[in-house]
Design an enzyme around this catalytic site. Structure first.
Site, PDB file in Angstrom:
ATOM      1  N   GLU A  97     -86.170 -15.812 -11.831  1.00  0.00           N
ATOM      2  CA  GLU A  97     -85.424 -14.592 -11.534  1.00  0.00           C
ATOM      3  C   GLU A  97     -86.322 -13.519 -10.948  1.00  0.00           C
ATOM      4  O   GLU A  97     -87.463 -13.366 -11.371  1.00  0.00           O
ATOM      5  CB  GLU A  97     -84.840 -14.024 -12.828  1.00  0.00           C
ATOM      6  CG  GLU A  97     -83.880 -14.944 -13.495  1.00  0.00           C
ATOM      7  CD  GLU A  97     -83.479 -14.417 -14.859  1.00  0.00           C
ATOM      8  OE1 GLU A  97     -82.741 -15.122 -15.537  1.00  0.00           O
ATOM      9  OE2 GLU A  97     -83.927 -13.313 -15.235  1.00  0.00           O
ATOM     10  N   CYS A 110     -89.029  -6.624  -9.818  1.00  0.00           N
ATOM     11  CA  CYS A 110     -89.515  -7.200 -11.071  1.00  0.00           C
ATOM     12  C   CYS A 110     -89.630  -8.703 -10.840  1.00  0.00           C
ATOM     13  O   CYS A 110     -88.623  -9.368 -10.607  1.00  0.00           O
ATOM     14  CB  CYS A 110     -88.527  -6.878 -12.185  1.00  0.00           C
ATOM     15  SG  CYS A 110     -88.927  -7.682 -13.737  1.00  0.00           S
ATOM     16  N   CYS A 117     -91.473 -19.854 -20.505  1.00  0.00           N
ATOM     17  CA  CYS A 117     -92.622 -19.166 -21.110  1.00  0.00           C
ATOM     18  C   CYS A 117     -93.016 -19.899 -22.387  1.00  0.00           C
ATOM     19  O   CYS A 117     -92.167 -20.391 -23.128  1.00  0.00           O
ATOM     20  CB  CYS A 117     -92.272 -17.712 -21.435  1.00  0.00           C
ATOM     21  SG  CYS A 117     -93.670 -16.790 -22.119  1.00  0.00           S
ATOM     22  N   CYS A 121     -91.263 -15.768 -27.984  1.00  0.00           N
ATOM     23  CA  CYS A 121     -90.708 -14.594 -28.662  1.00  0.00           C
ATOM     24  C   CYS A 121     -89.231 -14.893 -28.988  1.00  0.00           C
ATOM     25  O   CYS A 121     -88.484 -15.334 -28.117  1.00  0.00           O
ATOM     26  CB  CYS A 121     -90.815 -13.356 -27.776  1.00  0.00           C
ATOM     27  SG  CYS A 121     -92.509 -13.044 -27.261  1.00  0.00           S
ATOM     28  N   CYS A 124     -86.139 -13.471 -26.915  1.00  0.00           N
ATOM     29  CA  CYS A 124     -86.217 -13.489 -25.453  1.00  0.00           C
ATOM     30  C   CYS A 124     -85.611 -14.767 -24.875  1.00  0.00           C
ATOM     31  O   CYS A 124     -85.943 -15.875 -25.307  1.00  0.00           O
ATOM     32  CB  CYS A 124     -87.687 -13.357 -25.047  1.00  0.00           C
ATOM     33  SG  CYS A 124     -87.981 -13.671 -23.294  1.00  0.00           S
TER      34      CYS A 124
HETATM   35  N1  SAH Z   1     -94.187 -11.869 -21.020  1.00  0.00           N
HETATM   36  C1  SAH Z   1     -94.370 -10.503 -20.758  1.00  0.00           C
HETATM   37  C2  SAH Z   1     -93.546  -9.982 -19.596  1.00  0.00           C
HETATM   38  C3  SAH Z   1     -92.159 -10.498 -19.455  1.00  0.00           C
HETATM   39  S1  SAH Z   1     -91.010  -9.990 -20.679  1.00  0.00           S
HETATM   40  C4  SAH Z   1     -94.103  -9.682 -22.011  1.00  0.00           C
HETATM   41  O1  SAH Z   1     -93.601 -10.224 -22.981  1.00  0.00           O
HETATM   42  O2  SAH Z   1     -94.444  -8.501 -22.013  1.00  0.00           O
HETATM   43  C5  SAH Z   1     -90.723  -8.293 -20.206  1.00  0.00           C
HETATM   44  C6  SAH Z   1     -90.283  -7.400 -21.336  1.00  0.00           C
HETATM   45  O3  SAH Z   1     -88.939  -7.724 -21.732  1.00  0.00           O
HETATM   46  C7  SAH Z   1     -91.136  -7.527 -22.587  1.00  0.00           C
HETATM   47  O4  SAH Z   1     -91.439  -6.255 -23.089  1.00  0.00           O
HETATM   48  C8  SAH Z   1     -90.231  -8.260 -23.532  1.00  0.00           C
HETATM   49  O5  SAH Z   1     -90.566  -8.036 -24.876  1.00  0.00           O
HETATM   50  C9  SAH Z   1     -88.886  -7.710 -23.142  1.00  0.00           C
HETATM   51  N2  SAH Z   1     -87.747  -8.484 -23.590  1.00  0.00           N
HETATM   52  C10 SAH Z   1     -87.599  -9.831 -23.568  1.00  0.00           C
HETATM   53  N3  SAH Z   1     -86.388 -10.173 -24.057  1.00  0.00           N
HETATM   54  C11 SAH Z   1     -85.760  -9.035 -24.390  1.00  0.00           C
HETATM   55  C12 SAH Z   1     -84.490  -8.739 -24.954  1.00  0.00           C
HETATM   56  N4  SAH Z   1     -83.641  -9.703 -25.265  1.00  0.00           N
HETATM   57  N5  SAH Z   1     -84.168  -7.452 -25.168  1.00  0.00           N
HETATM   58  C13 SAH Z   1     -85.039  -6.454 -24.859  1.00  0.00           C
HETATM   59  N6  SAH Z   1     -86.252  -6.674 -24.319  1.00  0.00           N
HETATM   60  C14 SAH Z   1     -86.618  -7.952 -24.099  1.00  0.00           C
HETATM   61 FE1  SF4 Z   2     -92.599 -14.876 -22.876  1.00  0.00          FE
HETATM   62 FE2  SF4 Z   2     -92.262 -13.324 -25.007  1.00  0.00          FE
HETATM   63 FE3  SF4 Z   2     -92.510 -12.209 -22.581  1.00  0.00          FE
HETATM   64 FE4  SF4 Z   2     -90.313 -13.614 -23.235  1.00  0.00          FE
HETATM   65  S1  SF4 Z   2     -90.991 -11.702 -24.150  1.00  0.00           S
HETATM   66  S2  SF4 Z   2     -91.435 -13.745 -21.335  1.00  0.00           S
HETATM   67  S3  SF4 Z   2     -91.190 -15.225 -24.543  1.00  0.00           S
HETATM   68  S4  SF4 Z   2     -94.031 -13.419 -23.718  1.00  0.00           S
END
Ligand code: SAH
Ligand code: SF4
Length: 354
Positions: A97, A110, A117, A121, A124
């Site tokens: 995306e 973005c 990944c 998390c 996510c």
């Molecule tokens: N991997 C990196 C960058 C991609 S995720 C990271 O984790 O920082 C980008 C941002 O989206 C991160 O801050 C992540 O915690 C947040 N994010 C992911 N899933 C989310 C969700 N369901 N609701 C809110 N923020 C989310």
């Molecule tokens: Fe990967 Fe966590 Fe970032 Fe999602 S929020 S892209 S799982 S590091």
């Protein structure tokens, strides 16, 4: 291009390398400059669209390199009109995306750094997919160029880039930095140093390396919890890179580069949005030049949490500023109606078997 095409993508090469390659072939640097201009200013997506490049140069390039892609699979525009999401297919059919956002008139892309990944998390959508593969520098640049091409049609240009799409950019450090260097090139996309932000889950060695190499990116760290136990529950890789080591690496980054850091905090109702949580954040980040970005959780299929209510977000913010002098923003993730949360559109397509 088919998956069997092993030619290097033209977007893989920084300008100096491209110029050196043409010089090896005894072509004038004028042609290299013209090619670069076609690639990054005109946004050409084929060699055929470069008429001012002599045919002999194009033939030689065609033998060695490919151009074009990633291909658009699907596009969704949010109803608020500020966000457009592109689902792009890589050469091997994997989809990533790229999101185009308009903030205060400035266009921001973005981009994704990986397909899926590995960090897992729990909240996510990309983490719920698991790891597929790293993207190449050319595939990262290609996403930005897809956006640039669209903007060019509207007489606009890309101003900001955030590495906040699918994947963990510091888990794919070399390709990401190569892409950053290409996109910053003054004769190309010319993205300014203060215009690129990399968001990490907290890959400690990567943060230290960014600082040691004085990379020209802003850093955002996804914190989400202020104690090790709470963080591990949301961000499993915190076991590998514990909170105290993460904060030490952040201090090192700020001191070494004299730059502030952004911390991101997905506000989850009842889980990390109480007054006690806000105080814990304030204490943890004490003395760091920082801003906290609070983002109400975007619900995903694989996680039961709910976004915090507006009052909880306000209370959190108030405690940070009044007790700890910590600035923060509450940012609604834009384009919820087009599943603009990280990995959500690709996830939805997978579920449908697309
Ligand atoms: N991997 C990196 C960058 C991609 S995720 C990271 O984790 O920082 C980008 C941002 O989206 C991160 O801050 C992540 O915690 C947040 N994010 C992911 N899933 C989310 C969700 N369901 N609701 C809110 N923020 C989310
Ligand atoms: Fe990967 Fe966590 Fe970032 Fe999602 S929020 S892209 S799982 S590091």
């Amino acid at each position: 291009m088919s998956a069997a095409d092993h030619r290097l993508h033209l977007y893989e090469l920084p300008r100096a390398e491209l110029t050196a390659r043409l010089a090896e072939w005894n072509f004038s640097p004028v042609h290299a400059a013209r090619l670069w201009n076609y690639l990054y200013w005109e946004c050409a997506d084929s060699l055929a669209a470069m008429p001012e490049l002599p045919a002999k140069v194009r033939v030689r390039l065609e033998e060695t390199f490919r151009l074009g892609g990633p291909a658009l699979v699907r596009e969704a525009q949010s109803t608020d009109g500020f966000t457009r999401k592109l689902l792009l297919a890589l050469d091997d059919g994997r989809v990533v995306e790229t999101v185009l956002m308009r903030f205060t008139g400035r266009m921001t892309a973005c981009v994704s750094s990986q397909a899926g990944c590995a960090m897992g998390c729990v909240f996510c959508a990309t983490g719920q997919m698991g790891f597929q593969r790293h993207l190449t520098a050319g595939e990262i640049v290609g996403q930005a160029m897809q956006v640039q091409r669209r903007l060019r049609g509207q007489g606009e240009r890309l101003r900001n880039l955030v590495l906040m799409g699918m994947g963990e950019p510091l888990h794919n450090y070399d390709a990401v930095m190569r892409a950053v260097d290409i996109l910053r090139d003054q004769n190309g996309c010319a993205l300014g140093a203060s215009r690129i932000t990399l968001s990490t889950v907290g890959v400690v060695p990567g943060i230290v390396r960014l600082a040691d190499e004085a990379r020209p990116v802003h850093l955002a760290v996804s914190l989400h919890a202020a104690t090790q136990a709470e963080r591990v529950a949301l961000v499993p890789v915190a076991k590998k890179w514990p909170l105290d080591e993460l904060i030490a690496a952040c201090r090192y980054f700020c001191t070494k580069l004299q730059r502030r850091i952004f911390f991101e905090w997905a506000l989850i109702e009842g889980k990390n949005d109480t007054a006690e949580h806000a105080h814990a954040v304030g204490r943890l980040l004490h003395g760091l030049p920082t801003q906290v970005n609070l983002i109400p959780l975007n619900p995903t299929a694989g996680f039961g949490g709910e976004p915090s209510r507006a009052e909880a977000a306000k209370r959190f913010q108030k405690i940070l500023v009044e007790h700890y002098g910590l600035p923060s923003t509450v940012r609604q993730r834009r384009g919820l109606d087009i599943a603009a949360g990280c990995g959500q559109l690709a996830g939805a397509d997978r579920e449908r078997g697309a």
